[in-house]
Design a protein around this motif. Sequence first.
Motif, PDB file in Angstrom:
ATOM      1  N   ASP A   1       0.817  -1.225   0.000  1.00  0.00           N
ATOM      2  CA  ASP A   1       0.000   0.000   0.000  1.00  0.00           C
ATOM      3  C   ASP A   1       0.851   1.276   0.000  1.00  0.00           C
ATOM      4  O   ASP A   1       0.718   2.132   0.896  1.00  0.00           O
TER       5      ASP A   1
ATOM      6  N   GLU B   1      -3.918  -4.065  -3.310  1.00  0.00           N
ATOM      7  CA  GLU B   1      -5.247  -4.604  -3.626  1.00  0.00           C
ATOM      8  C   GLU B   1      -5.368  -4.767  -5.144  1.00  0.00           C
ATOM      9  O   GLU B   1      -5.097  -3.836  -5.904  1.00  0.00           O
TER      10      GLU B   1
ATOM     11  N   TRP C   1      -3.703  -8.465  -2.784  1.00  0.00           N
ATOM     12  CA  TRP C   1      -4.559  -8.777  -1.633  1.00  0.00           C
ATOM     13  C   TRP C   1      -6.033  -8.538  -1.971  1.00  0.00           C
ATOM     14  O   TRP C   1      -6.339  -7.820  -2.904  1.00  0.00           O
ATOM     15  N   SER C   2      -6.899  -9.179  -1.194  1.00  0.00           N
ATOM     16  CA  SER C   2      -8.355  -9.155  -1.450  1.00  0.00           C
ATOM     17  C   SER C   2      -8.698  -9.446  -2.908  1.00  0.00           C
ATOM     18  O   SER C   2      -9.419  -8.684  -3.567  1.00  0.00           O
TER      19      SER C   2
END
Length: 371
Positions: A167, A194, A220-221
């Motif tokens: 991030d 993400e 991620w996710s």
Amino acid sequence: MTTTARIDSLAQYHLLGRSGLRVSPLCLGAMTFGTEWGWGSPKDTAHRILARYLEAGGNFVDTADGYTGGSSEAIIGDYFAQAGGRDRAVIATKFTVNTWPGDPNAGGNGRKNIRRALEGSLRRLKTDYVDLYWLHAWDGMTPVEEVMGTLDALVREGKVRYIGLSDVPAWYFARAQSLAEQEGWERVAALQLEYSLVERNIEREHIPAALALGASITPWSPLASGLLSGKYTREGTQAKGEGRLPSIQGGGNPGFEKLFTERNWAIVDALREVATELDRSPAQVALAWVTRRPGVASTIIGATRMEQLEANLHALDVRIPDALAAKLEAVSRPERVHPYHFFEEDFFTGGMFTGGTTVRAEPTWFRPAPR
Ligand SMILES: NC(=O)c1ccc[n+]([C@@H]2O[C@H](COP(=O)([O-])OP(=O)(O)OC[C@H]3O[C@@H](n4cnc5c(N)ncnc54)[C@H](OP(=O)(O)O)[C@@H]3O)[C@@H](O)[C@H]2O)c1
């Protein structure tokens, strides 16, 4: 019935960035280990999920000091203390999130917090080293030299094997990597961001930067917190059904609120159609899509139940034929915005830069396909 079989595609390891670390193409996310946040699994379920993942051939586990108030790390630490096998696992954890309200140095990316956070993680994980240490998020203030110098020192001390950034802005990663190269410091092996059919913004800057500078992407996710499992029905733009999303929507977290849009529901509809055609679940198709994107070495999956894990581990075997991939592309393509439209294929091939000639460049550059 409990499955014990090894899954060959999970045990086809990838190198992480320009490093020697081998990781499985699916990483087990442990943000849902522990019930403290109201949507995770209790310790015994988490241990069974972890055991099954490792037995199937997975070797890569992702947690953070901030997950479920430290329970996620403690659950992983207890597992390996009981079951053994810690040295065969690649354990990744993170620092940045403030874990002591009122203390500015108990969070962020300053040296004081990085060292404090690592000692806590090692204690909870019951280990004396972390395989991959992630900066969880850019704090917007600590000088990049301090962050990279501290991470390099931890590698030299043997407390950390490899480092990564999660991030962060792409310019920040580029600055960090260039600095590491210039100073002979440990390089960034991977970026954790993400990435899914409903969140493709990293295609503009982060994926090209990662390809150019020798880092892997670990999304991620990948199921957008479960939205892309296709299990939710909609009420307006809100999600209805059993699972994490109904319990978090409306809670004001912008990371979750951005999920509930007309555009994303249209993506879910298209995904369901493609999944039906392939006789697979929407979750498997959504995961198959992410795992084959440029730069992706390992996709961080989440599961709160054994059945979810089992189904998701088989996503690596799903192939999406071109015609169906085009359908997903059409509905999920990020908006054309400045200045990125200059770099798209149709603009490029228009001859503005090449004078109508064909120029073959090394494939270190990710250029979006023609619209
Ligand atoms: N660096 C960061 O800032 C950051 C942020 C978020 C996550 N992460 C990492 O990424 C990992 C994965 O994130 P995530 O949990 O949000 O991933 P995800 O894959 O988007 O969502 C996983 C959730 O979807 C549901 N699900 C999964 N498989 C399913 C299936 N086959 N059928 C139906 N439902 C299914 C489950 O939720 P239900 O319980 O609702 O069924 C599961 O917990 C985390 O554990 C963490 O390690 C990192």
